[in-house]
Scaffold this motif. Structure first.
Motif, PDB file in Angstrom:
ATOM      1  N   GLN A 131       0.842  -1.186   0.000  1.00 18.05           N
ATOM      2  CA  GLN A 131       0.000   0.000   0.000  1.00 18.05           C
ATOM      3  C   GLN A 131       0.876   1.234   0.000  1.00 18.05           C
ATOM      4  OE1 GLN A 131      -2.917   0.236   3.160  1.00 18.05           O
ATOM      5  NE2 GLN A 131      -4.166   1.634   1.953  1.00 18.05           N
ATOM      6  N   ALA A 132       0.722   2.037  -1.027  1.00 18.50           N
ATOM      7  CA  ALA A 132       1.442   3.300  -1.130  1.00 18.50           C
ATOM      8  C   ALA A 132       0.589   4.412  -0.536  1.00 18.50           C
ATOM      9  CB  ALA A 132       1.765   3.596  -2.592  1.00 18.50           C
ATOM     10  N   PRO A 133       1.198   5.494  -0.086  1.00 10.55           N
ATOM     11  CA  PRO A 133       0.429   6.603   0.499  1.00 10.55           C
ATOM     12  C   PRO A 133      -0.635   7.105  -0.470  1.00 10.55           C
ATOM     13  CG  PRO A 133       2.757   6.906   0.914  1.00 10.55           C
ATOM     14  CD  PRO A 133       2.645   5.739  -0.026  1.00 10.55           C
ATOM     15  N   GLY A 134      -1.849   7.229   0.041  1.00 11.42           N
ATOM     16  CA  GLY A 134      -2.943   7.741  -0.766  1.00 11.42           C
ATOM     17  C   GLY A 134      -3.524   6.763  -1.756  1.00 11.42           C
ATOM     18  N   LYS A 135      -3.042   5.533  -1.728  1.00 13.48           N
ATOM     19  CA  LYS A 135      -3.544   4.531  -2.663  1.00 13.48           C
ATOM     20  C   LYS A 135      -4.144   3.357  -1.908  1.00 13.48           C
ATOM     21  CE  LYS A 135      -0.450   5.547  -6.519  1.00 13.48           C
ATOM     22  NZ  LYS A 135       0.479   4.947  -7.522  1.00 13.48           N
ATOM     23  N   GLU A 136      -4.942   2.581  -2.632  1.00 14.26           N
ATOM     24  CA  GLU A 136      -5.523   1.398  -2.025  1.00 14.26           C
ATOM     25  C   GLU A 136      -4.484   0.274  -1.952  1.00 14.26           C
ATOM     26  OE1 GLU A 136     -10.201   1.961  -3.356  1.00 14.26           O
ATOM     27  OE2 GLU A 136      -9.061   0.213  -4.004  1.00 14.26           O
ATOM     28  N   ARG A 137      -4.719  -0.623  -1.021  1.00 14.91           N
ATOM     29  CA  ARG A 137      -3.860  -1.793  -0.909  1.00 14.91           C
ATOM     30  C   ARG A 137      -4.046  -2.677  -2.133  1.00 14.91           C
ATOM     31  NH1 ARG A 137      -5.259  -4.902   4.209  1.00 14.91           N
ATOM     32  NH2 ARG A 137      -6.986  -5.595   2.885  1.00 14.91           N
ATOM     33  N   GLU A 138      -2.951  -3.224  -2.631  1.00 11.22           N
ATOM     34  CA  GLU A 138      -3.032  -4.085  -3.801  1.00 11.22           C
ATOM     35  C   GLU A 138      -2.219  -5.360  -3.582  1.00 11.22           C
ATOM     36  OE1 GLU A 138      -1.562  -1.650  -6.991  1.00 11.22           O
ATOM     37  OE2 GLU A 138       0.525  -1.751  -6.320  1.00 11.22           O
ATOM     38  N   GLY A 139      -2.682  -6.427  -4.202  1.00 10.97           N
ATOM     39  CA  GLY A 139      -1.971  -7.687  -4.106  1.00 10.97           C
ATOM     40  C   GLY A 139      -0.714  -7.685  -4.947  1.00 10.97           C
ATOM     41  N   VAL A 140       0.288  -8.392  -4.481  1.00 11.29           N
ATOM     42  CA  VAL A 140       1.557  -8.477  -5.191  1.00 11.29           C
ATOM     43  C   VAL A 140       1.813  -9.900  -5.668  1.00 11.29           C
ATOM     44  CG1 VAL A 140       4.060  -8.224  -4.971  1.00 11.29           C
ATOM     45  CG2 VAL A 140       2.533  -6.545  -3.898  1.00 11.29           C
ATOM     46  N   ALA A 141       1.772 -10.856  -4.753  1.00 10.83           N
ATOM     47  CA  ALA A 141       2.070 -12.245  -5.114  1.00 10.83           C
ATOM     48  C   ALA A 141       1.498 -13.176  -4.065  1.00 10.83           C
ATOM     49  CB  ALA A 141       3.583 -12.455  -5.227  1.00 10.83           C
ATOM     50  N   THR A 142       1.215 -14.412  -4.484  1.00  7.80           N
ATOM     51  CA  THR A 142       0.779 -15.447  -3.556  1.00  7.80           C
ATOM     52  C   THR A 142       1.532 -16.740  -3.837  1.00  7.80           C
ATOM     53  OG1 THR A 142      -1.004 -16.228  -5.003  1.00  7.80           O
ATOM     54  CG2 THR A 142      -1.568 -14.520  -3.399  1.00  7.80           C
ATOM     55  N   ILE A 143       1.569 -17.594  -2.824  1.00  9.54           N
ATOM     56  CA  ILE A 143       2.138 -18.926  -2.974  1.00  9.54           C
ATOM     57  C   ILE A 143       1.295 -19.899  -2.151  1.00  9.54           C
ATOM     58  CG2 ILE A 143       3.799 -18.604  -1.077  1.00  9.54           C
ATOM     59  CD1 ILE A 143       5.769 -20.317  -2.799  1.00  9.54           C
ATOM     60  N   TYR A 144       0.935 -21.042  -2.762  1.00  8.93           N
ATOM     61  CA  TYR A 144       0.153 -22.062  -2.075  1.00  8.93           C
ATOM     62  C   TYR A 144       1.131 -23.032  -1.441  1.00  8.93           C
ATOM     63  CZ  TYR A 144      -3.888 -24.962  -1.101  1.00  8.93           C
ATOM     64  OH  TYR A 144      -4.892 -25.658  -0.473  1.00  8.93           O
ATOM     65  N   ILE A 145       1.083 -23.132  -0.112  1.00 12.53           N
ATOM     66  CA  ILE A 145       2.096 -23.861   0.631  1.00 12.53           C
ATOM     67  C   ILE A 145       2.175 -25.326   0.201  1.00 12.53           C
ATOM     68  CG2 ILE A 145       2.821 -24.607   2.924  1.00 12.53           C
ATOM     69  CD1 ILE A 145       3.283 -21.628   2.276  1.00 12.53           C
ATOM     70  N   ASN A 146       1.055 -25.912  -0.130  1.00 12.33           N
ATOM     71  CA  ASN A 146       1.025 -27.345  -0.432  1.00 12.33           C
ATOM     72  C   ASN A 146       1.881 -27.701  -1.632  1.00 12.33           C
ATOM     73  OD1 ASN A 146       0.187 -30.074  -0.281  1.00 12.33           O
ATOM     74  ND2 ASN A 146      -1.335 -29.695  -1.856  1.00 12.33           N
ATOM     75  N   ASP A 147       1.775 -26.892  -2.697  1.00 16.23           N
ATOM     76  CA  ASP A 147       2.465 -27.282  -3.918  1.00 16.23           C
ATOM     77  C   ASP A 147       3.398 -26.211  -4.470  1.00 16.23           C
ATOM     78  OD1 ASP A 147      -0.505 -26.827  -6.034  1.00 16.23           O
ATOM     79  OD2 ASP A 147       0.710 -25.395  -4.911  1.00 16.23           O
ATOM     80  N   GLY A 148       3.465 -25.067  -3.785  1.00 16.07           N
ATOM     81  CA  GLY A 148       4.376 -24.023  -4.222  1.00 16.07           C
ATOM     82  C   GLY A 148       3.934 -23.252  -5.435  1.00 16.07           C
ATOM     83  N   THR A 149       2.685 -23.470  -5.878  1.00 15.63           N
ATOM     84  CA  THR A 149       2.179 -22.713  -7.033  1.00 15.63           C
ATOM     85  C   THR A 149       2.105 -21.235  -6.681  1.00 15.63           C
ATOM     86  OG1 THR A 149       0.926 -24.583  -7.838  1.00 15.63           O
ATOM     87  CG2 THR A 149       0.244 -22.418  -8.616  1.00 15.63           C
TER      88      THR A 149
END
Length: 126
Positions: free
Chosen positions: A39-57
């Protein structure tokens, strides 16, 4: 809920690299999705990356694809975000998050985590 602690933020010049770490307070079981938001100042929070623990996808937002890499070390209950070719627009507070999800929710990057870290600041100067 699992407690998360981020580290590794800092200030770099454009083109530089940083690696963020997110340590979980306990083992995150196979059905956990973990990831990073910013989240940058004055901006909405945004997703960057995800990882699924089970398979690393992994899943990446378009604006970081090819520059950021998310990875896991299950022995250390830790997730990392390697950030290369950083640009001023990457300046933000970065938050680690975790949540039990289905694989497909995690793969999509469209998720609503319940567990959050306190955030670590990343500042990129031009």
């Amino acid at each position: 809920q699992v407690q998360l602690v981020e580290s590794g933020g800092g200030s770099v010049q454009a083109g530089g690299s940083l690696r963020l770490s997110c340590a979980a307070s306990r083992y995150t079981y196979y059905n956990y999705c973990m990831g990073w938001f910013r989240q940058a100042p004055g901006k909405e929070r945004e997703g960057v990356a995800t990882i699924y623990i089970n398979d690393g996808t992994t899943h990446y937002a378009d604006y970081v694809k090819g520059r950021f890499t998310i990875s896991q070390n299950n022995a250390k209950n830790t997730v990392y975000l390697q950030m290369n070719s950083l640009q001023p627009e990457d300046t933000a507070m970065y938050y680690c998050a975790a949540q039990v999800t289905t694989p497909y929710v995690c793969y999509s990057g469209s998720w609503s985590p319940l567990s959050w870290g306190q955030g670590t600041q990343v500042t990129v100067s031009s």
